[in-house]
Design a protein around this motif. Structure first.
Motif, mmCIF file in Angstrom:
data_model
loop_
_atom_site.group_PDB
_atom_site.id
_atom_site.type_symbol
_atom_site.label_atom_id
_atom_site.label_comp_id
_atom_site.label_asym_id
_atom_site.label_seq_id
_atom_site.Cartn_x
_atom_site.Cartn_y
_atom_site.Cartn_z
ATOM 1 N N LEU A 87 39.802 23.810 52.133
ATOM 2 C CA LEU A 87 40.953 24.518 51.580
ATOM 3 C C LEU A 87 40.451 25.414 50.460
ATOM 4 O O LEU A 87 39.651 24.977 49.626
ATOM 5 N N VAL A 88 40.918 26.642 50.424
ATOM 6 C CA VAL A 88 40.527 27.587 49.374
ATOM 7 C C VAL A 88 41.779 27.987 48.598
ATOM 8 O O VAL A 88 42.764 28.444 49.187
ATOM 9 N N PHE A 89 41.723 27.793 47.287
ATOM 10 C CA PHE A 89 42.807 28.176 46.393
ATOM 11 C C PHE A 89 42.325 29.321 45.517
ATOM 12 O O PHE A 89 41.250 29.237 44.926
ATOM 13 N N VAL A 90 43.119 30.381 45.438
ATOM 14 C CA VAL A 90 42.754 31.523 44.600
ATOM 15 C C VAL A 90 43.552 31.434 43.306
ATOM 16 O O VAL A 90 44.776 31.566 43.297
ATOM 17 N N SER A 91 42.829 31.192 42.227
ATOM 18 C CA SER A 91 43.424 31.069 40.912
ATOM 19 C C SER A 91 42.904 32.214 40.043
ATOM 20 O O SER A 91 42.540 33.268 40.563
ATOM 21 N N SER A 92 42.874 31.997 38.764
ATOM 22 C CA SER A 92 42.525 33.059 37.836
ATOM 23 C C SER A 92 41.955 32.467 36.560
ATOM 24 O O SER A 92 42.253 31.328 36.202
ATOM 25 N N LEU A 93 41.171 33.258 35.866
ATOM 26 C CA LEU A 93 40.742 32.866 34.528
ATOM 27 C C LEU A 93 41.956 32.748 33.615
ATOM 28 O O LEU A 93 41.916 32.040 32.610
ATOM 29 N N SER A 94 43.042 33.393 33.988
ATOM 30 C CA SER A 94 44.289 33.281 33.226
ATOM 31 C C SER A 94 44.880 31.881 33.297
ATOM 32 O O SER A 94 45.809 31.572 32.556
ATOM 33 N N ALA A 95 44.362 31.040 34.167
ATOM 34 C CA ALA A 95 44.807 29.647 34.200
ATOM 35 C C ALA A 95 44.450 28.940 32.902
ATOM 36 O O ALA A 95 45.116 27.982 32.511
ATOM 37 N N GLN A 96 43.406 29.405 32.228
ATOM 38 C CA GLN A 96 42.971 28.801 30.966
ATOM 39 C C GLN A 96 43.391 29.610 29.749
ATOM 40 O O GLN A 96 43.540 29.065 28.662
ATOM 41 N N VAL A 97 43.532 30.917 29.891
ATOM 42 C CA VAL A 97 43.828 31.796 28.758
ATOM 43 C C VAL A 97 44.959 32.738 29.153
ATOM 44 O O VAL A 97 44.780 33.594 30.013
ATOM 45 N N ALA A 98 46.101 32.570 28.514
ATOM 46 C CA ALA A 98 47.256 33.418 28.810
ATOM 47 C C ALA A 98 47.187 34.679 27.953
ATOM 48 O O ALA A 98 47.230 34.612 26.732
ATOM 49 N N LEU A 99 47.065 35.813 28.586
ATOM 50 C CA LEU A 99 47.072 37.090 27.885
ATOM 51 C C LEU A 99 48.516 37.551 27.675
ATOM 52 O O LEU A 99 49.419 37.137 28.407
ATOM 53 N N PRO A 100 48.742 38.422 26.695
ATOM 54 C CA PRO A 100 50.095 38.933 26.447
ATOM 55 C C PRO A 100 50.691 39.549 27.719
ATOM 56 O O PRO A 100 50.025 40.313 28.412
ATOM 57 N N GLY A 101 51.908 39.164 28.008
ATOM 58 C CA GLY A 101 52.593 39.712 29.169
ATOM 59 C C GLY A 101 52.297 38.981 30.469
ATOM 60 O O GLY A 101 52.892 39.282 31.495
#
Length: 130
Positions: free
Chosen positions: A5-19
């Motif tokens: 299974l491949v899940f596509v996440s983001s570095l934003s999972a750890q660091v929420a940028l403005p907006g």
């Protein structure tokens, strides 16, 4: 059974940028789902790869950076070389390689790996104890 299974996440999972608060929250959920399923599926022949990406040169990036505070945050991260824009082909190649090598995680750009490792440390410790 055998598969991945491949899940596509983001570095934003750890660091929420403005907006990007809602986006970051959903990507954090994707990353946690991948981590939990990896543990649940251990020994079944089905692996899990979690793909955590920085900015990819797509319309999503263009839309996010139309919001000035978000654009400024990305610009700072790009300027200090903590991030760089990724191409779609680069991401696809990395995912295919990861699946072929049964890797649990893909982090792009690689220079962000330390950030991801630090944020996943509590889960890594818990996995060893569970």
């Amino acid at each position: 059974a055998r598969g991945r299974l491949v899940f596509v996440s983001s570095l934003s999972a750890q660091v929420a940028l403005p907006g990007l608060t809602a986006y970051s929250a959903t990507k954090a959920a994707v990353s946690q789902l991948a981590e939990g399923l990896r543990r649940d599926l251990r020994g079944t022949g089905v692996g899990v790869t979690n793909v955590e990406l920085g900015p990819v040169d797509t319309g999503l990036y263009d839309e996010a950076t139309s919001y000035e505070p978000c654009r400024d945050a990305f610009d700072r991260m790009l300027r200090i070389r903590m991030l760089r824009k990724l191409t779609v082909d680069e991401v696809a190649d990395a995912v295919v390689r990861a699946c072929g090598n049964d890797r649990d995680r893909v982090v792009l750009p690689r220079r962000a790996a330390a950030q991801v490792m630090a944020s996943h440390m509590p889960q890594w410790i818990a996995n060893r104890m569970l």
